[in-house]
Write a protein that holds these residues in place. Structure first.
Motif, PDB file in Angstrom:
ATOM      1  N   ALA A  76     203.592  -4.178  79.273  1.00 46.14           N
ATOM      2  CA  ALA A  76     204.921  -4.700  79.639  1.00 46.14           C
ATOM      3  C   ALA A  76     204.890  -6.214  79.462  1.00 46.14           C
ATOM      4  O   ALA A  76     204.002  -6.892  79.983  1.00 46.14           O
ATOM      5  CB  ALA A  76     205.249  -4.345  81.079  1.00 46.14           C
ATOM      6  N   THR A  77     205.880  -6.740  78.724  1.00 46.26           N
ATOM      7  CA  THR A  77     205.959  -8.195  78.483  1.00 46.26           C
ATOM      8  C   THR A  77     207.397  -8.651  78.643  1.00 46.26           C
ATOM      9  O   THR A  77     208.320  -7.972  78.182  1.00 46.26           O
ATOM     10  CB  THR A  77     205.511  -8.539  77.044  1.00 46.26           C
ATOM     11  OG1 THR A  77     204.256  -7.935  76.790  1.00 46.26           O
ATOM     12  CG2 THR A  77     205.408 -10.046  76.834  1.00 46.26           C
ATOM     13  N   GLY A  78     207.569  -9.820  79.239  1.00 48.43           N
ATOM     14  CA  GLY A  78     208.906 -10.406  79.345  1.00 48.43           C
ATOM     15  C   GLY A  78     209.175 -10.873  80.756  1.00 48.43           C
ATOM     16  O   GLY A  78     209.500 -10.068  81.634  1.00 48.43           O
ATOM     17  N   SER A 125     201.668  -8.621  79.819  1.00 50.94           N
ATOM     18  CA  SER A 125     201.361  -9.893  79.178  1.00 50.94           C
ATOM     19  C   SER A 125     202.464 -10.899  79.430  1.00 50.94           C
ATOM     20  O   SER A 125     203.599 -10.535  79.756  1.00 50.94           O
ATOM     21  CB  SER A 125     201.095  -9.700  77.683  1.00 50.94           C
ATOM     22  OG  SER A 125     202.261  -9.560  76.935  1.00 50.94           O
ATOM     23  N   TYR A 126     202.114 -12.163  79.290  1.00 50.28           N
ATOM     24  CA  TYR A 126     203.102 -13.220  79.463  1.00 50.28           C
ATOM     25  C   TYR A 126     202.697 -14.444  78.673  1.00 50.28           C
ATOM     26  O   TYR A 126     201.528 -14.671  78.399  1.00 50.28           O
ATOM     27  CB  TYR A 126     203.300 -13.566  80.946  1.00 50.28           C
ATOM     28  CG  TYR A 126     202.087 -14.072  81.685  1.00 50.28           C
ATOM     29  CD1 TYR A 126     201.283 -13.207  82.423  1.00 50.28           C
ATOM     30  CD2 TYR A 126     201.748 -15.424  81.659  1.00 50.28           C
ATOM     31  CE1 TYR A 126     200.175 -13.682  83.110  1.00 50.28           C
ATOM     32  CE2 TYR A 126     200.642 -15.912  82.358  1.00 50.28           C
ATOM     33  CZ  TYR A 126     199.861 -15.023  83.077  1.00 50.28           C
ATOM     34  OH  TYR A 126     198.757 -15.495  83.754  1.00 50.28           O
ATOM     35  N   PHE A 127     203.708 -15.220  78.324  1.00 45.20           N
ATOM     36  CA  PHE A 127     203.463 -16.543  77.751  1.00 45.20           C
ATOM     37  C   PHE A 127     204.179 -17.617  78.563  1.00 45.20           C
ATOM     38  O   PHE A 127     203.574 -18.586  79.015  1.00 45.20           O
ATOM     39  CB  PHE A 127     203.889 -16.622  76.273  1.00 45.20           C
ATOM     40  CG  PHE A 127     203.860 -18.046  75.801  1.00 45.20           C
ATOM     41  CD1 PHE A 127     202.648 -18.703  75.648  1.00 45.20           C
ATOM     42  CD2 PHE A 127     205.032 -18.772  75.614  1.00 45.20           C
ATOM     43  CE1 PHE A 127     202.597 -20.043  75.294  1.00 45.20           C
ATOM     44  CE2 PHE A 127     204.990 -20.114  75.257  1.00 45.20           C
ATOM     45  CZ  PHE A 127     203.772 -20.759  75.092  1.00 45.20           C
ATOM     46  N   THR A 128     205.488 -17.450  78.779  1.00 41.85           N
ATOM     47  CA  THR A 128     206.272 -18.507  79.422  1.00 41.85           C
ATOM     48  C   THR A 128     205.705 -18.857  80.798  1.00 41.85           C
ATOM     49  O   THR A 128     205.638 -20.036  81.174  1.00 41.85           O
ATOM     50  CB  THR A 128     207.753 -18.087  79.507  1.00 41.85           C
ATOM     51  OG1 THR A 128     208.198 -17.816  78.172  1.00 41.85           O
ATOM     52  CG2 THR A 128     208.619 -19.171  80.106  1.00 41.85           C
ATOM     53  N   ASN A 133     213.195 -26.466  67.716  1.00 41.03           N
ATOM     54  CA  ASN A 133     212.906 -25.032  67.642  1.00 41.03           C
ATOM     55  C   ASN A 133     212.420 -24.468  68.980  1.00 41.03           C
ATOM     56  O   ASN A 133     212.006 -23.316  69.062  1.00 41.03           O
ATOM     57  CB  ASN A 133     211.932 -24.732  66.506  1.00 41.03           C
ATOM     58  CG  ASN A 133     210.665 -25.549  66.621  1.00 41.03           C
ATOM     59  OD1 ASN A 133     210.281 -25.951  67.726  1.00 41.03           O
ATOM     60  ND2 ASN A 133     209.998 -25.798  65.500  1.00 41.03           N
ATOM     61  N   LEU A 134     212.469 -25.297  70.021  1.00 42.55           N
ATOM     62  CA  LEU A 134     212.118 -24.822  71.364  1.00 42.55           C
ATOM     63  C   LEU A 134     212.887 -25.649  72.382  1.00 42.55           C
ATOM     64  O   LEU A 134     212.849 -26.884  72.326  1.00 42.55           O
ATOM     65  CB  LEU A 134     210.612 -25.002  71.599  1.00 42.55           C
ATOM     66  CG  LEU A 134     210.114 -24.606  72.993  1.00 42.55           C
ATOM     67  CD1 LEU A 134     210.108 -23.092  73.165  1.00 42.55           C
ATOM     68  CD2 LEU A 134     208.704 -25.141  73.246  1.00 42.55           C
ATOM     69  N   VAL A 135     213.609 -24.986  73.281  1.00 42.19           N
ATOM     70  CA  VAL A 135     214.282 -25.715  74.354  1.00 42.19           C
ATOM     71  C   VAL A 135     214.018 -25.009  75.682  1.00 42.19           C
ATOM     72  O   VAL A 135     213.805 -23.798  75.732  1.00 42.19           O
ATOM     73  CB  VAL A 135     215.820 -25.832  74.125  1.00 42.19           C
ATOM     74  CG1 VAL A 135     216.130 -26.746  72.960  1.00 42.19           C
ATOM     75  CG2 VAL A 135     216.479 -24.474  73.947  1.00 42.19           C
TER      76      VAL A 135
HETATM   77  C1  FMN Z   1     207.352 -20.622  71.391  1.00 40.34           C
HETATM   78  C2  FMN Z   1     207.120 -19.145  71.345  1.00 40.34           C
HETATM   79  C3  FMN Z   1     206.501 -18.579  70.223  1.00 40.34           C
HETATM   80  C4  FMN Z   1     206.292 -17.199  70.164  1.00 40.34           C
HETATM   81  N1  FMN Z   1     205.681 -16.655  69.066  1.00 40.34           N
HETATM   82  C5  FMN Z   1     205.488 -15.314  68.994  1.00 40.34           C
HETATM   83  C6  FMN Z   1     204.843 -14.719  67.872  1.00 40.34           C
HETATM   84  O1  FMN Z   1     204.393 -15.377  66.933  1.00 40.34           O
HETATM   85  N2  FMN Z   1     204.715 -13.370  67.862  1.00 40.34           N
HETATM   86  C7  FMN Z   1     205.163 -12.572  68.875  1.00 40.34           C
HETATM   87  O2  FMN Z   1     205.010 -11.342  68.820  1.00 40.34           O
HETATM   88  N3  FMN Z   1     205.755 -13.121  69.962  1.00 40.34           N
HETATM   89  C8  FMN Z   1     205.921 -14.448  70.023  1.00 40.34           C
HETATM   90  N4  FMN Z   1     206.531 -14.993  71.134  1.00 40.34           N
HETATM   91  C9  FMN Z   1     206.997 -14.088  72.203  1.00 40.34           C
HETATM   92  C10 FMN Z   1     205.998 -13.956  73.356  1.00 40.34           C
HETATM   93  O3  FMN Z   1     204.757 -13.477  72.903  1.00 40.34           O
HETATM   94  C11 FMN Z   1     206.558 -13.014  74.449  1.00 40.34           C
HETATM   95  O4  FMN Z   1     206.697 -11.711  73.910  1.00 40.34           O
HETATM   96  C12 FMN Z   1     207.898 -13.474  74.980  1.00 40.34           C
HETATM   97  O5  FMN Z   1     207.910 -14.876  75.146  1.00 40.34           O
HETATM   98  C13 FMN Z   1     208.288 -12.792  76.298  1.00 40.34           C
HETATM   99  O6  FMN Z   1     207.316 -13.008  77.287  1.00 40.34           O
HETATM  100  P1  FMN Z   1     207.407 -14.207  78.377  1.00 40.34           P
HETATM  101  O7  FMN Z   1     208.741 -14.097  79.027  1.00 40.34           O
HETATM  102  O8  FMN Z   1     206.262 -13.965  79.279  1.00 40.34           O
HETATM  103  O9  FMN Z   1     207.241 -15.470  77.590  1.00 40.34           O
HETATM  104  C14 FMN Z   1     206.726 -16.369  71.223  1.00 40.34           C
HETATM  105  C15 FMN Z   1     207.333 -16.952  72.352  1.00 40.34           C
HETATM  106  C16 FMN Z   1     207.524 -18.308  72.428  1.00 40.34           C
HETATM  107  C17 FMN Z   1     208.172 -18.899  73.655  1.00 40.34           C
END
Ligand code: FMN
Length: 345
Positions: free
Chosen positions: A282-284, A304-307, A104-106
């Motif tokens: 802004a996210t992404g 915001s960011y996660f990756t 579920n993640l690559v």
């Molecule tokens: C493994 C994973 C799980 C995520 N779970 C959620 C979630 O539960 N809810 C949500 O709104 N976004 C979720 N996201 C999206 C991130 O919050 C973010 O909007 C998205 O990854 C784009 O930002 P980034 O390029 O900085 O990662 C998830 C992203 C990833 C990679």
């Protein structure tokens, strides 16, 4: 010190985390986050008071938000000490969910840099267990509680029950991995009812998180409906839906630098179209100081960011904050909001 720590993380990421199978890398990364008391080290945080911003009247010490992904309270508590101005929970659903089966993640290597594709499917403990656990989380910085439902009633219940424990509440109508959540953007006419219901369910500031896959509906219908019902903060946005045969669902959400150009264009367009009538996150694809700076110049109030947290490491926040401070010095500005008039606008 910061440079050395940054170098060490990059070496660990390149030499170990990026080579392990994804589930092992996730487990190792999360164990590291849980057990290493990194949040006690001042190196991750900026002391610059000029970076403070407000969202929905809530003060954030700086405009960087950890995007929605973690529900583990120990990890969220650690993240609050890693330089972020606010931290978001995983989207919580009514019942517990195991998430979609693996894979579920690559990882994906794009010309823009390393990214991820996920079909996580909202793995989370569900409303009951989370409501019981959340009060134990101290808010070193503001907490954004994220929720995802499949009906108006579900969203209203989630916002009503969890709103009390967040400083802000994010309504996720955009994750591409669960049909019933993603479909909200395809029926914008029904969103008025949803927005009215969630607005009535809490007094906390509400954020609506949008999908970059529906820019026309977002701007013509969804944002106007949100504003009409008193939701003034827009998070633009979530991952972009792509086909990915390696995943159990055959498709998933793309995150990371490949989606950044669209994030920047969206921020600029939304600010031009809606003026100061809304607050924008802004996210992404934000994974470098210049990218954070450019979305803030383009009109975002926060980003915001996660990756980037995974691929560039926990010191990315401090690197971004230092870059923002040096830009304020360079231009002789007293506060971050004044960046908007900058060259990227
Ligand atoms: C493994 C994973 C799980 C995520 N779970 C959620 C979630 O539960 N809810 C949500 O709104 N976004 C979720 N996201 C999206 C991130 O919050 C973010 O909007 C998205 O990854 C784009 O930002 P980034 O390029 O900085 O990662 C998830 C992203 C990833 C990679």
């Amino acid at each position: 010190m910061a440079r050395v720590a940054d170098f060490i993380y990059r070496a660990i990421y390149r030499g170990l985390l990026s080579r392990l199978p994804e589930p092992a890398a996730v487990a190792l990364g999360q164990a590291g986050l849980r057990w290493l008391p990194l949040d006690r080290l001042p190196v991750f945080r900026s002391p610059d008071p000029r970076l403070a911003v407000t969202l929905g009247g809530v003060r954030l010490p700086n405009p960087l938000i950890l995007s929605s992904m973690y529900y583990d309270l120990v990890i969220l508590q650690r993240a609050m000490g890693l330089g972020f101005g606010a931290v978001t929970t995983k989207s919580i659903t009514l019942g517990p969910r195991p998430g979609h089966p693996r894979p579920n993640l690559v990882r994906i290597e794009t010309s823009a840099g390393p990214g991820l594709i996920n079909c996580n499917g909202f793995q989370n403990p569900g409303l009951g267990a989370y409501r019981a656990a959340l009060p134990s989380l101290p808010h070193r910085v503001p907490l954004i509680v994220s929720v995802a439902g499949e009906s108006v009633d579900e969203y209203a219940t989630l916002v009503g029950e969890l709103g009390a424990f967040g400083d802000l509440v994010e309504v996720n109508i955009s994750s591409p991995n669960t049909a019933l959540v993603y479909q909200w953007s395809q029926k914008p006419g029904e969103l008025g009812g949803l927005f009215k219901a969630v607005r009535g369910a809490t007094t906390k500031p509400l954020i609506v998180k949008l999908s970059p896959d529906f820019s026309e509906a977002n701007e013509d219908a969804i944002i106007p409906a949100a504003l009409e019902h008193g939701i003034r903060i827009v998070n633009y946005g979530n991952t972009r839906r792509v086909t990915e045969p390696r995943l159990s669902q055959g498709a998933g959400g793309l995150s990371g630098p490949e989606i950044f150009p669209e994030t920047l264009v969206n921020a600029r367009r939304i600010r031009r179209r809606f003026g100061e009538g809304l607050e924008l996150i802004a996210t992404g694809g934000i994974d470098a100081p210049e990218k954070a700076l450019s979305v803030l110049e383009a009109g975002a109030d926060a980003c915001s960011y996660f990756t980037g947290f995974i691929t560039r490491g926990p010191l990315l926040a401090r690197r971004i904050l230092d870059r923002l401070s040096s830009e304020l010095d360079h231009r002789g500005l007293a506060r971050l909001g004044e960046l908007r008039a900058g060259p990227g606008a």
